[in-house]
Scaffold this active site. Structure first.
Site, PDB file in Angstrom:
ATOM      1  N   HIS A 109      36.060  36.198  89.952  1.00  0.00           N
ATOM      2  CA  HIS A 109      35.280  36.712  88.825  1.00  0.00           C
ATOM      3  C   HIS A 109      34.166  35.727  88.472  1.00  0.00           C
ATOM      4  O   HIS A 109      34.445  34.579  88.147  1.00  0.00           O
ATOM      5  CB  HIS A 109      36.184  36.896  87.597  1.00  0.00           C
ATOM      6  CG  HIS A 109      37.198  37.985  87.770  1.00  0.00           C
ATOM      7  ND1 HIS A 109      37.186  39.142  87.035  1.00  0.00           N
ATOM      8  CD2 HIS A 109      38.243  38.095  88.619  1.00  0.00           C
ATOM      9  CE1 HIS A 109      38.185  39.919  87.416  1.00  0.00           C
ATOM     10  NE2 HIS A 109      38.839  39.307  88.369  1.00  0.00           N
ATOM     11  N   CYS A 142      32.841  43.377  85.807  1.00  0.00           N
ATOM     12  CA  CYS A 142      33.827  43.177  84.750  1.00  0.00           C
ATOM     13  C   CYS A 142      33.285  43.743  83.433  1.00  0.00           C
ATOM     14  O   CYS A 142      32.162  43.458  83.034  1.00  0.00           O
ATOM     15  CB  CYS A 142      34.150  41.694  84.636  1.00  0.00           C
ATOM     16  SG  CYS A 142      34.072  40.982  83.001  1.00  0.00           S
ATOM     17  N   GLU A 143      34.102  44.589  82.802  1.00  0.00           N
ATOM     18  CA  GLU A 143      33.589  45.270  81.609  1.00  0.00           C
ATOM     19  C   GLU A 143      33.525  44.365  80.384  1.00  0.00           C
ATOM     20  O   GLU A 143      32.915  44.710  79.387  1.00  0.00           O
ATOM     21  CB  GLU A 143      34.404  46.534  81.312  1.00  0.00           C
ATOM     22  CG  GLU A 143      35.818  46.297  80.817  1.00  0.00           C
ATOM     23  CD  GLU A 143      36.534  47.620  80.557  1.00  0.00           C
ATOM     24  OE1 GLU A 143      36.114  48.656  81.095  1.00  0.00           O
ATOM     25  OE2 GLU A 143      37.522  47.593  79.807  1.00  0.00           O
ATOM     26  N   HIS A 144      34.154  43.201  80.440  1.00  0.00           N
ATOM     27  CA  HIS A 144      34.079  42.287  79.301  1.00  0.00           C
ATOM     28  C   HIS A 144      32.778  41.503  79.256  1.00  0.00           C
ATOM     29  O   HIS A 144      32.304  41.144  78.178  1.00  0.00           O
ATOM     30  CB  HIS A 144      35.260  41.306  79.332  1.00  0.00           C
ATOM     31  CG  HIS A 144      36.578  41.957  79.067  1.00  0.00           C
ATOM     32  ND1 HIS A 144      37.772  41.430  79.482  1.00  0.00           N
ATOM     33  CD2 HIS A 144      36.872  43.122  78.434  1.00  0.00           C
ATOM     34  CE1 HIS A 144      38.758  42.234  79.114  1.00  0.00           C
ATOM     35  NE2 HIS A 144      38.236  43.259  78.482  1.00  0.00           N
ATOM     36  N   HIS A 145      32.213  41.190  80.420  1.00  0.00           N
ATOM     37  CA  HIS A 145      31.012  40.353  80.464  1.00  0.00           C
ATOM     38  C   HIS A 145      29.852  40.963  81.243  1.00  0.00           C
ATOM     39  O   HIS A 145      28.787  40.367  81.332  1.00  0.00           O
ATOM     40  CB  HIS A 145      31.349  38.991  81.085  1.00  0.00           C
ATOM     41  CG  HIS A 145      32.448  38.257  80.382  1.00  0.00           C
ATOM     42  ND1 HIS A 145      33.766  38.329  80.780  1.00  0.00           N
ATOM     43  CD2 HIS A 145      32.422  37.456  79.289  1.00  0.00           C
ATOM     44  CE1 HIS A 145      34.518  37.603  79.970  1.00  0.00           C
ATOM     45  NE2 HIS A 145      33.731  37.063  79.047  1.00  0.00           N
ATOM     46  N   GLN A 157      40.014  44.315  86.680  1.00  0.00           N
ATOM     47  CA  GLN A 157      40.722  44.254  87.961  1.00  0.00           C
ATOM     48  C   GLN A 157      42.076  44.970  87.883  1.00  0.00           C
ATOM     49  O   GLN A 157      42.471  45.685  88.797  1.00  0.00           O
ATOM     50  CB  GLN A 157      40.904  42.792  88.399  1.00  0.00           C
ATOM     51  CG  GLN A 157      41.550  42.679  89.769  1.00  0.00           C
ATOM     52  CD  GLN A 157      41.652  41.252  90.253  1.00  0.00           C
ATOM     53  OE1 GLN A 157      40.894  40.387  89.827  1.00  0.00           O
ATOM     54  NE2 GLN A 157      42.577  40.982  91.149  1.00  0.00           N
ATOM     55  N   CYS A 197      32.421  35.699  85.876  1.00  0.00           N
ATOM     56  CA  CYS A 197      32.491  35.303  84.466  1.00  0.00           C
ATOM     57  C   CYS A 197      33.425  34.092  84.307  1.00  0.00           C
ATOM     58  O   CYS A 197      33.296  33.327  83.354  1.00  0.00           O
ATOM     59  CB  CYS A 197      32.928  36.460  83.574  1.00  0.00           C
ATOM     60  SG  CYS A 197      34.522  37.160  84.012  1.00  0.00           S
TER      61      CYS A 197
HETATM   62 ZN   LIG Z   1      34.690  38.956  82.659  1.00  0.00          ZN
END
Ligand SMILES: [Zn+2]
Length: 186
Positions: free
Chosen positions: A146, A76-79, A118, A148
């Site tokens: 996920h 996941c590119e956010h976390h 995703q 995260c």
């Molecule tokens: Zn994430």
């Protein structure tokens, strides 16, 4: 291209920043291990799935093709935490153009091995199919967990996020769409 030297420096930096001692026994080799691992799990950065797509011609093949339960792991590119699960792909060939079955898994592999979302992964697989085989219709479904979400914040281990992308006749024709979903679930 992946710069392993830079990853090693950065991991050492993070370890120091969280209050660890990057030089202690158990951590000394960690930056190099993480760099080697990143080389593998981010192998899809800058790659185009078109490079693996191979189209065959098979007479009078206009039936739905379903490739389901393709396992995948992405980040996941956010976390920068893993999300993983199953990808299901359906397409209806047009003008006898079909895709080698193993190629579907190669496409999902390339597109999942990079910092991703995703929703975008789902759409990029749809794009690759449309560009690669120009089918009558495609459906891509992804079910994923996920980490995260499981390990922090709202902490919902086991929660599944489902995303979908429908194109062409599988978007416009509700009975075809229902048939595709039945084949995926069946
Ligand atoms: Zn994430």
């Amino acid at each position: 291209m992946i710069d392993k030297e830079r990853i090693e420096q950065a991991v050492r930096e993070i370890l120091g920043a969280i209050g660890e001692d990057p030089e202690r026994e158990g951590l000394r080799e960690t930056p190099a291990r993480v760099a080697r691992m990143y080389e593998e799990i981010f192998a899809g950065v800058g790659r185009d799935p078109a490079e693996v797509i191979k189209v065959f011609r098979e007479d009078s093949l206009e039936e739905m093709v379903v490739v389901k339960d393709i396992p995948f792991y992405s980040i996941c590119e956010h976390h920068l935490m893993p999300f993983f699960g199953s990808i299901h792909v359906v397409y209806i060939p047009q003008d006898n153009r079909i895709l080698g079955l193993s190629k579907v898994a190669r496409i999902t592999d390339i597109l999942s091995k990079k910092p991703q979302l995703q929703e975008r992964l789902t759409r990029e697989i749809g794009d690759a199919l449309v560009k690669g085989v120009a089918p009558h219709g495609t459906a891509v479904l992804i079910e994923a967990e996920h980490l995260c979400m499981a390990m922090r914040g709202i902490r919902k281990p086991g929660a599944q996020t489902v995303t979908s992308d429908f194109r062409g006749s599988l978007r416009t024709d509700t009975s075809l769409r229902a048939e595709a979903l039945k084949l995926i679930k069946g």
